[in-house]
Structure formats: C-alpha cells, structure tokens
Design an enzyme around this catalytic site. Structure first.
Site: not given
Ligand SMILES: [Zn+2]
Length: 342
Positions: A53, A95-96, A169, A212, A249, A252, A271-273
């Site tokens: 990111s 990412d974004h 995020e 997010h 997105h 999680s 997407n996993v953050d």
């Molecule tokens: Zn995202």
C-alpha cells in the site's frame, strides 16, 4: 519460482475464475511480512499475491525518508530474489492509490517497469490499483482508461474500484452510504469504458458492503448477491464470456460462507491485511508477556539478549503470519492449486 510473469499471472486469474477459487492478496510492509507470505503460500501449495500500500511503501522506505514508491520498490526487489526459493508463483501488486497520489506512487513504479522492460528485464510489479471511488464515476473511468492504455503496453494489470469500501485502511476512511453497494449500472459502465482498450486486463473491486478493518458481528451487512447481479447484467449485455474478475476488499473478519458466496460470483482476489496484522502482532505480544523480565532490564538486571534480539520475536511473528496465510488459502480454495510444476 521467480515472480509470475504477465502470462502466468493472467493464467492464474483465469484458472481462479474457472475453478471458482480466489487468491489471497496479502499486504506487506517489511521483509519479515513478505517472507511470511511466501512461506505460507508455499506450505499451502497455493499461488498468491503480495501487495504494497502507499503507507506500507512509505514505512518500508524508512521513517526518515517516507517515500512510498521507494519502499515499494525495495520490497518488490526483495520478493523478486526471495521468491526464487519457493515452489509457487507469486504476483506483486500495489493497493489503493487515490488520484492525487498516482504521481508519487503508481507512476514511478510504472516507469521503473518501463525501464526494466527497455533493458530486457522483467516487470517490477504485475499490476497496480487505482482507487477513484471517491470521484464521480465518469472522472474515475477517464483516469482508469488512460492508465489501462499505458498498463496494457507494459503487460500490467489494472485494478479499479467502483462504489466505496467502508472503514479505514492506511488512514483512508470510507463513509457509510448506499455507495457501499455497487450497482449493475455502474459496473456496466465500467465494462463499456474499459473494454475499449482491446486485450487489456483489469480487475474490479466492486463493493457489496465491505468494510476495511475488523468489526464485531452485526456492524457490517455483506451482500455478495450484489456481485451476482452485476455479473448477470454484464452477461446479458455482452454475452456469456463476459464476466468480471472481482476483488474482495475489506475481507478481514468475514465468515467462510460469505467468502465462498463471493468467490462463486467471480471474486478471484481477496485482500487480507487486518487479519494478518493481528496474527503478526499477536505472536510478538505473546513473546513480550511471556518473557517480560528478559526483554526489559528490570531492577538493575541485564535482561536476556536472546529474548530482546528482534530476530527472536520477528521470527515468531513471521511464522504466525505464515499460518494465517495458510488459513486464507484454505478459506479461499486456493490451497493445493499452484500452477508451479503443473
Ligand atoms: Zn481495499
């Protein structure tokens, strides 16, 4: 294996859509977290994505430098070298990136790829996300089309977003509204505009209530059927072969059933953050609490070098995050599907 090339990455995406599974795309901010993804994917026999990111890139460049593109390049170059030691394919993406940050983040990375290609080398990244979801759809797509033309020449895959992912995020805070749910009309407009760039590849982060971060149950109402409606509208307009490649997105904390439903409707990348951040930190917290008098110098004692050596707890964090990557690969159905050696 080396990082996936364009053809391999496209085949990965096609296979996921055909076989109805999705790849984990895991945000990393350091060598330790990048290594955790490689380890977790390899042990799952899953291909996947490593993602940087804007904030992650800035962090990786050092707190005195804070150059998001520089940090992303450093992580990517490490992954290019390290990935050769693992028997899976990994794709590198960013990412974004809001419109106002394109010149400081995505464009320098595209230029780096262009320089590498001109010298006969491999792309630095496989793809980049442009997040124009805070703009009117027309402006969002005007920028996306220009990017897609340049990306296509360089074998880069574009990811865009229509609708808004809620939550926070990287300091980007989404607002709760109807726009948490993408409409079929919006996605048809995405296809109409982007399909003009013949042969180019793009992914669409359509929103179906995603947020997010992680919230207690009941805070978020996911409606994966939104994705189904968008696919149906697209097939009606452009025929059976026209299906979106969706990105999930804010995944999680989602229930496995919700994940399976989203994958059934065409999600190929999740997407996993946040879940990864927790797994990483949980292991460090455990180490610190268990070895309290080793990591601190208390009452004129000297502590314990083997406990305060950052390698001791970062290795535990790396292992814990790798386990969480394996769980993601299981939840998404990508475990055991690697194309490496196939
Ligand atoms: Zn995202």
């Amino acid at each position: 294996m080396p990082v996936a090339d364009y053809r391999t990455y496209c085949t990965m995406l096609d296979r996921a859509r055909e076989r109805r599974f999705a790849y984990p795309a895991v945000n990393v901010t350091s060598l330790s977290s990048a290594n955790a993804v490689l380890k977790g994917l390899a042990e799952s026999r899953s291909d996947g994505l490593i993602q940087v990111s804007t904030g992650g890139g800035a962090f990786a460049s050092g707190i005195a430098v804070k150059d998001m593109a520089l940090g992303a390049m450093s992580i990517a170059e490490h992954v290019h070298r390290a990935a050769e030691r693992y028997s899976i394919y990994v794709a590198l993406v960013t990412d974004h990136c809001l419109a106002e940050k394109l010149d400081d983040f995505v464009m320098p990375l595209v230029e780096a790829t262009e320089q590498r290609r001109a010298a006969g080398g491999r792309n630095l990244f496989n793809g980049h996300m442009f997040d124009g979801s805070n703009l009117p759809l027309k402006e969002n797509l005007d920028i996306a089309v220009k990017l897609l033309e340049r990306f296509h020449k360089n074998e880069l895959v574009l990811e865009i977003e229509a609708g808004v992912v809620g939550g926070e995020e990287d300091g980007i805070v989404g607002k709760a509204s109807d726009r948490l749910y993408t409409t079929p009309e919006e996605t048809l407009e995405v296809a109409r505009r982007l399909n003009v760039v013949k042969g180019a590849r793009y992914l669409l982060a359509a929103t179906f209530g995603n947020v997010h971060g992680v919230y207690k149950p009941g805070h978020v109402k996911l409606k994966p059927a939104v994705l189904r409606d968008c696919q149906q509208a697209l097939e009606k307009e452009y025929g059976d072969a026209a299906r979106f490649y969706f990105v999930f997105h804010g995944g999680s904390g989602s229930a496995p059933q919700e994940i399976r439903e989203a994958v059934d409707y065409g999600v190929v990348k999740m997407n996993v953050d946040t879940d990864m951040q927790y797994a990483f930190t949980r292991a460090i917290a455990n180490h610190m609490f268990k070895n309290y008098d080793g990591v601190l110098k208390i009452d004129s004692e000297v502590g314990s070098k083997k406990h305060y050596d950052p390698r001791s707890y970062l290795a535990l964090a790396e292992a814990a995050m790798a386990e969480r990557v394996k769980q993601a690969a299981n939840d998404l159905g990508s475990a055991g599907t690697t194309m490496f050696g196939a």
